[in-house]
Design a protein around this motif. Structure first.
Motif, PDB file in Angstrom:
ATOM      1  N   ALA A   1      -8.702 -73.801 -10.337  1.00  0.00           N
ATOM      2  CA  ALA A   1     -10.139 -74.376  -9.950  1.00  0.00           C
ATOM      3  C   ALA A   1     -11.306 -73.105 -10.039  1.00  0.00           C
ATOM      4  CB  ALA A   1     -10.245 -74.864  -8.705  1.00  0.00           C
ATOM      5  N   LYS A   2     -10.558 -71.976  -9.572  1.00  0.00           N
ATOM      6  CA  LYS A   2     -11.625 -70.863  -9.908  1.00  0.00           C
ATOM      7  C   LYS A   2     -11.706 -70.373 -11.250  1.00  0.00           C
ATOM      8  CE  LYS A   2     -10.724 -68.956  -5.289  1.00  0.00           C
ATOM      9  NZ  LYS A   2     -10.067 -67.835  -4.279  1.00  0.00           N
ATOM     10  N   LEU A   3     -10.821 -70.570 -11.848  1.00  0.00           N
ATOM     11  CA  LEU A   3     -10.900 -70.126 -13.491  1.00  0.00           C
ATOM     12  C   LEU A   3     -11.740 -71.333 -14.142  1.00  0.00           C
ATOM     13  CD1 LEU A   3      -9.494 -68.442 -15.776  1.00  0.00           C
ATOM     14  CD2 LEU A   3      -7.744 -70.471 -16.293  1.00  0.00           C
ATOM     15  N   VAL A   4     -11.763 -72.444 -13.889  1.00  0.00           N
ATOM     16  CA  VAL A   4     -12.498 -73.342 -14.560  1.00  0.00           C
ATOM     17  C   VAL A   4     -14.243 -72.936 -13.999  1.00  0.00           C
ATOM     18  CG1 VAL A   4     -13.299 -75.874 -14.465  1.00  0.00           C
ATOM     19  CG2 VAL A   4     -10.912 -75.240 -14.690  1.00  0.00           C
ATOM     20  N   LEU A   5     -14.271 -72.514 -12.843  1.00  0.00           N
ATOM     21  CA  LEU A   5     -15.668 -72.339 -12.193  1.00  0.00           C
ATOM     22  C   LEU A   5     -16.082 -71.135 -12.826  1.00  0.00           C
ATOM     23  CD1 LEU A   5     -17.786 -73.270 -10.216  1.00  0.00           C
ATOM     24  CD2 LEU A   5     -16.511 -71.894  -8.581  1.00  0.00           C
ATOM     25  N   LEU A   6     -15.157 -70.090 -13.052  1.00  0.00           N
ATOM     26  CA  LEU A   6     -15.665 -68.893 -13.739  1.00  0.00           C
ATOM     27  C   LEU A   6     -15.934 -69.136 -15.251  1.00  0.00           C
ATOM     28  CD1 LEU A   6     -15.729 -65.815 -13.995  1.00  0.00           C
ATOM     29  CD2 LEU A   6     -13.119 -65.661 -14.862  1.00  0.00           C
TER      30      LEU A   6
ATOM     31  N   ILE B   1     -14.049 -76.691 -19.585  1.00  0.00           N
ATOM     32  CA  ILE B   1     -12.615 -77.367 -19.724  1.00  0.00           C
ATOM     33  C   ILE B   1     -12.028 -76.957 -20.998  1.00  0.00           C
ATOM     34  CG2 ILE B   1     -11.556 -79.793 -20.062  1.00  0.00           C
ATOM     35  CD1 ILE B   1     -12.756 -79.305 -17.359  1.00  0.00           C
ATOM     36  N   ILE B   2     -12.679 -76.968 -22.240  1.00  0.00           N
ATOM     37  CA  ILE B   2     -12.181 -76.226 -23.394  1.00  0.00           C
ATOM     38  C   ILE B   2     -11.531 -74.933 -23.163  1.00  0.00           C
ATOM     39  CG2 ILE B   2     -12.966 -75.898 -25.705  1.00  0.00           C
ATOM     40  CD1 ILE B   2     -14.979 -77.892 -25.647  1.00  0.00           C
ATOM     41  N   LEU B   3     -12.264 -73.980 -22.576  1.00  0.00           N
ATOM     42  CA  LEU B   3     -11.756 -72.574 -22.633  1.00  0.00           C
ATOM     43  C   LEU B   3     -10.595 -72.600 -21.463  1.00  0.00           C
ATOM     44  CD1 LEU B   3     -14.856 -70.539 -21.878  1.00  0.00           C
ATOM     45  CD2 LEU B   3     -13.400 -70.527 -23.850  1.00  0.00           C
ATOM     46  N   PHE B   4     -10.432 -73.515 -20.483  1.00  0.00           N
ATOM     47  CA  PHE B   4      -9.294 -73.654 -19.701  1.00  0.00           C
ATOM     48  C   PHE B   4      -8.155 -74.106 -20.455  1.00  0.00           C
ATOM     49  CE2 PHE B   4      -6.261 -75.851 -17.191  1.00  0.00           C
ATOM     50  CZ  PHE B   4      -5.909 -75.086 -16.433  1.00  0.00           C
ATOM     51  N   GLY B   5      -8.223 -75.018 -21.634  1.00  0.00           N
ATOM     52  CA  GLY B   5      -7.206 -75.500 -22.342  1.00  0.00           C
ATOM     53  C   GLY B   5      -6.886 -74.344 -23.297  1.00  0.00           C
ATOM     54  N   LEU B   6      -7.894 -73.537 -24.021  1.00  0.00           N
ATOM     55  CA  LEU B   6      -7.469 -72.413 -24.710  1.00  0.00           C
ATOM     56  C   LEU B   6      -6.600 -71.477 -23.834  1.00  0.00           C
ATOM     57  CD1 LEU B   6      -7.962 -70.827 -27.500  1.00  0.00           C
ATOM     58  CD2 LEU B   6     -10.117 -69.956 -26.460  1.00  0.00           C
ATOM     59  N   VAL B   7      -6.994 -71.138 -22.944  1.00  0.00           N
ATOM     60  CA  VAL B   7      -6.139 -70.106 -22.005  1.00  0.00           C
ATOM     61  C   VAL B   7      -4.678 -70.585 -21.773  1.00  0.00           C
ATOM     62  CG1 VAL B   7      -5.955 -69.011 -19.832  1.00  0.00           C
ATOM     63  CG2 VAL B   7      -8.053 -69.033 -20.816  1.00  0.00           C
TER      64      VAL B   7
ATOM     65  N   ALA C   1      -6.047 -83.038 -11.343  1.00  0.00           N
ATOM     66  CA  ALA C   1      -6.506 -83.111 -10.097  1.00  0.00           C
ATOM     67  C   ALA C   1      -7.881 -82.300 -10.133  1.00  0.00           C
ATOM     68  CB  ALA C   1      -5.169 -82.286  -9.419  1.00  0.00           C
ATOM     69  N   ILE C   2      -7.882 -81.418 -10.748  1.00  0.00           N
ATOM     70  CA  ILE C   2      -9.469 -80.668 -10.460  1.00  0.00           C
ATOM     71  C   ILE C   2     -10.618 -81.715 -10.941  1.00  0.00           C
ATOM     72  CG2 ILE C   2     -10.634 -78.617 -11.227  1.00  0.00           C
ATOM     73  CD1 ILE C   2      -8.100 -77.032 -11.580  1.00  0.00           C
ATOM     74  N   ILE C   3     -10.363 -82.179 -12.249  1.00  0.00           N
ATOM     75  CA  ILE C   3     -11.538 -83.044 -12.691  1.00  0.00           C
ATOM     76  C   ILE C   3     -11.719 -84.188 -11.681  1.00  0.00           C
ATOM     77  CG2 ILE C   3     -11.824 -84.771 -14.513  1.00  0.00           C
ATOM     78  CD1 ILE C   3     -10.531 -82.774 -16.467  1.00  0.00           C
ATOM     79  N   ARG C   4     -10.434 -85.094 -11.093  1.00  0.00           N
ATOM     80  CA  ARG C   4     -10.582 -86.190 -10.144  1.00  0.00           C
ATOM     81  C   ARG C   4     -11.294 -85.701  -8.819  1.00  0.00           C
ATOM     82  NH1 ARG C   4      -6.778 -88.094  -6.582  1.00  0.00           N
ATOM     83  NH2 ARG C   4      -7.017 -90.414  -6.384  1.00  0.00           N
ATOM     84  N   GLN C   5     -11.139 -84.596  -8.580  1.00  0.00           N
ATOM     85  CA  GLN C   5     -11.805 -84.178  -7.309  1.00  0.00           C
ATOM     86  C   GLN C   5     -12.661 -82.942  -7.110  1.00  0.00           C
ATOM     87  OE1 GLN C   5      -8.463 -83.906  -4.471  1.00  0.00           O
ATOM     88  NE2 GLN C   5      -8.749 -86.268  -3.843  1.00  0.00           N
ATOM     89  N   PRO C   6     -13.601 -82.835  -7.935  1.00  0.00           N
ATOM     90  CA  PRO C   6     -14.621 -81.729  -8.360  1.00  0.00           C
ATOM     91  C   PRO C   6     -15.103 -81.215  -7.170  1.00  0.00           C
ATOM     92  CG  PRO C   6     -15.529 -83.547  -9.237  1.00  0.00           C
ATOM     93  CD  PRO C   6     -14.244 -84.122  -8.985  1.00  0.00           C
ATOM     94  N   LEU C   7     -15.627 -82.182  -6.278  1.00  0.00           N
ATOM     95  CA  LEU C   7     -16.421 -81.720  -5.074  1.00  0.00           C
ATOM     96  C   LEU C   7     -15.582 -80.765  -3.952  1.00  0.00           C
ATOM     97  CD1 LEU C   7     -18.223 -85.133  -4.241  1.00  0.00           C
ATOM     98  CD2 LEU C   7     -18.846 -83.207  -5.900  1.00  0.00           C
ATOM     99  N   THR C   8     -13.949 -81.301  -4.146  1.00  0.00           N
ATOM    100  CA  THR C   8     -13.203 -80.310  -3.413  1.00  0.00           C
ATOM    101  C   THR C   8     -12.751 -79.154  -3.892  1.00  0.00           C
ATOM    102  OG1 THR C   8     -12.315 -82.502  -2.322  1.00  0.00           O
ATOM    103  CG2 THR C   8     -10.792 -80.399  -2.082  1.00  0.00           C
TER     104      THR C   8
END
Length: 365
Positions: A9-14, A26-32, A106-113
């Protein structure tokens, strides 16, 4: 579960902080994920390529031992051992993307958490503020995700603890990625946005077919002998896009976008794999030639050893025959009735000679 998901989640937020786009994060996460797992994916591709090269031999064994499944299994395993192929590694490679798909879901389903760091009590206050009712904390976070961004000042005024909460715009190219696509998009209030969201599952399914076709073409290009897809491959090529279509229509658009990005990166990685796979096939052919040479040498040494053993056996038989001719008297001494060698083949009556008895006292005198 939170301990596992927190780093991702921190990686997506970064990525969002760097790009300012939820879709790009989301795209960069998939690339990594694709870059980190590239060596493992490449190993799986090598295994699949080795398996496909044995398809004809496997079919021959299947037809040869069609009525003896046990013999077929033994011969097939022998073929795998001779060619140095591990059939299980290809299956493991195909399952590798699933854990990361579950993590991003899980991260997409609960983004507020996981992205905004909102607790359940804070969520209850915010949902009551924006909707006039308390929504389900675990299952209805997506319903409020974009509204919280649009009403950030109002939310912070009601819950001051959220003043440092990240402001995430869940739209990408005008598409709300926190929403779920609807099959009948023309019934939506905003038909254009609904149609754009509807395109995500369709594109995902089409790219699934394209990925399979590209993989098959590259296999033929590398091996130099293009082969038509067998029935199992064609079935998989059709079933996976249908599965992707169903999944993306039931889940948020962000997950469909991840699936699209993953398919695009998979196609690009197939082209990047070409030099590695060519080198692997060349090495495999060299090893196969070396194995054949070793097998020929082993067979030659076996023939020499058998010849030497046969020669020694003949010499031994000749020696025995000569001894029999020279020791006819011994054979006669060994006979007992009709048993020619009752006392043994080497019986010698003179081996332990006997002497006439004499009185020791007489000898002493």
């Amino acid at each position: 579960m939170s301990i596992i998901l927190a780093p991702f989640a921190k990686l997506v937020l970064l990525f969002y902080n760097v790009t300012g786009s939820y879709g790009m994060s989301i795209i960069l996460f998939g690339l990594v994920v694709r870059l980190v797992m590239f060596p493992i994916f490449l190993k799986g591709r090598k295994s699949m390529l080795s398996m496909s090269s044995l398809a004809d031999k496997q079919k021959e064994l299947q037809q040869k031992y069609i009525r003896d499944r046990e013999r077929y299994s033994r011969e097939l395993q022998k073929l795998y051992d001779e060619e140095g192929v591990k059939p299980s590694s290809g299956c493991l490679w195909s399952l590798l993307p699933m854990p990361f798909l579950m993590i991003i879901y899980a991260i997409i389903r609960q983004p507020l958490t996981y992205l905004l760091g909102m607790t359940e009590d804070q969520f209850n206050v915010v949902s009551n503020l924006l909707r006039g009712e308390v929504l389900n904390y675990k299952n209805q976070q997506l319903d409020l995700a974009q509204e919280i961004f649009l009403n950030h000042d109002k939310v912070v005024a009601a819950v001051p603890e959220l003043v440092n909460m990240p402001q995430i715009d869940f739209t990408f190219l005008g598409i709300n990625l926190s929403a779920r696509p609807h099959f009948m998009f023309w019934q939506a209030d905003d038909v254009g946005a609904a149609f754009a969201l509807w395109l995500i599952p369709v594109i995902s399914a089409v790219l699934g077919v394209v990925t399979s076709l590209v993989t098959n073409k590259i296999n033929g290009y590398i091996t130099g002998s293009p082969k038509p897809m067998d029935q199992a491959t064609r079935s998989t090529m059709l079933m996976m896009p249908i599965f992707s279509l169903w999944i993306c229509f039931t889940l948020p658009g962000a997950l469909g976008l991840y699936w699209i990005a993953n398919s695009v990166f998979a196609i690009l990685s197939e082209f990047a794999n070409i030099p590695f796979l060519r080198k692997f096939l060349a090495k495999q052919e060299q090893e196969k030639a070396e194995r054949k040479e070793r097998e020929k040498e082993r067979e030659r040494l076996e023939r020499i050893a058998k010849k030497e053993a046969k020669k020694k056996a003949a010499e031994e038989m000749h020696r025995i025959q000569m001894e029999r001719k020279l020791n006819k008297s011994l054979v006669t001494a060994s006979r007992e009735g009709i048993r020619a060698y009752a006392r043994g083949r080497t019986y010698d009556p003179e081996r332990y000679p006997t002497f006439r008895y004499e009185d020791p006292n007489k000898i002493a005198k």
